[in-house]
Motif scaffolding. Structure first.
Motif, PDB file in Angstrom:
ATOM      1  N   UNK A 264      -1.051   0.575  -7.006  1.00 58.43           N
ATOM      2  CA  UNK A 264      -1.186  -0.519  -6.054  1.00 58.43           C
ATOM      3  C   UNK A 264      -0.667  -0.180  -4.671  1.00 58.43           C
ATOM      4  N   UNK A 265      -0.165   1.036  -4.475  1.00 57.33           N
ATOM      5  CA  UNK A 265       0.318   1.398  -3.135  1.00 57.33           C
ATOM      6  C   UNK A 265      -0.105   2.830  -2.828  1.00 57.33           C
ATOM      7  N   UNK A 266       0.131   3.236  -1.599  1.00 52.75           N
ATOM      8  CA  UNK A 266      -0.260   4.602  -1.216  1.00 52.75           C
ATOM      9  C   UNK A 266       0.839   5.621  -1.506  1.00 52.75           C
ATOM     10  N   UNK A 267       1.873   5.206  -2.221  1.00 50.27           N
ATOM     11  CA  UNK A 267       2.893   6.170  -2.649  1.00 50.27           C
ATOM     12  C   UNK A 267       2.242   7.152  -3.626  1.00 50.27           C
ATOM     13  N   UNK A 268       2.605   8.420  -3.475  1.00 49.93           N
ATOM     14  CA  UNK A 268       1.951   9.463  -4.257  1.00 49.93           C
ATOM     15  C   UNK A 268       2.180   9.298  -5.771  1.00 49.93           C
TER      16      UNK A 268
ATOM     17  N   UNK B 136      -4.987   8.029  -3.459  1.00 49.32           N
ATOM     18  CA  UNK B 136      -6.151   8.317  -2.608  1.00 49.32           C
ATOM     19  C   UNK B 136      -7.228   7.249  -2.712  1.00 49.32           C
ATOM     20  N   UNK B 137      -7.171   6.425  -3.748  1.00 53.35           N
ATOM     21  CA  UNK B 137      -8.250   5.462  -3.987  1.00 53.35           C
ATOM     22  C   UNK B 137      -7.857   4.004  -3.827  1.00 53.35           C
ATOM     23  N   UNK B 138      -6.633   3.757  -3.357  1.00 54.49           N
ATOM     24  CA  UNK B 138      -6.138   2.371  -3.287  1.00 54.49           C
ATOM     25  C   UNK B 138      -7.022   1.498  -2.385  1.00 54.49           C
ATOM     26  N   UNK B 139      -7.410   2.024  -1.240  1.00 53.17           N
ATOM     27  CA  UNK B 139      -8.221   1.247  -0.292  1.00 53.17           C
ATOM     28  C   UNK B 139      -9.587   0.922  -0.863  1.00 53.17           C
TER      29      UNK B 139
END
Ligand code: RB5
Length: 147
Positions: free
Chosen positions: A37-41, A12-15
């Motif tokens: 480093x990715x939006x994978x859960x 949820x905080x990657x961006x």
């Protein structure tokens, strides 16, 4: 002087993590990026614990922990006795948690606040000093488990 700041987030905080690392602040920062480093859960406790351990080992002075709300990762960080983690949604909270609580981890909710406000909160947190030697220090000392 360069400050070493550990930064960690869940998916949820990657961006927001990337946004903050791309900014310049009034102090020079060496980021210690502990992922994700990715939006994978992923599971926010894993990242909160890694951040807390990095600070406990003295590898970073402060930490920034990000999840969707800021709350889950703050609970994880605060399970470590060396950590005083505070969720802040405005700059007043960031200022007061440094002055009053000597917070060493700032927790942000990427789904709660926008990037520019997050920048201002981080800048305030990192540049405000703890008011040591008085009532605030006495209270912070009482937060230690042995007290
Ligand atoms: C992940 O979807 C979300 O639950 C997490 O980022 C956080 O908000 C938990 O407190």
């Amino acid at each position: 002087m360069i400050k070493k700041i550990a930064i960690a987030c869940d998916h949820g905080g990657v961006g927001l993590k990337k946004f903050l690392k791309d900014q310049s602040f009034s102090l020079e920062i060496e980021w210690i990026d502990l992922g994700t480093h990715s939006e994978d859960s992923v599971d926010y406790p894993d990242y909160g614990y890694a951040l807390s351990e990095t600070i406990t080992r003295g590898e970073a002075e402060y930490g920034i922990a990000i999840c969707g709300s800021g709350i889950g990762i703050s609970i994880a960080c605060n399970r470590n006795d060396n950590i005083r983690a505070a969720v802040c949604t405005n700059t007043t909270m960031a200022r007061l948690t440094r002055i009053d609580n000597n917070a060493n981890v700032l927790c942000l909710g990427a789904r709660i606040i926008g990037d520019v406000l997050a920048y201002d909160i981080v800048e305030t947190f990192l540049t405000t000093k703890f008011e040591s030697g008085g009532r605030h220090e006495r209270r912070v000392n009482k937060l230690k488990r042995e007290n």
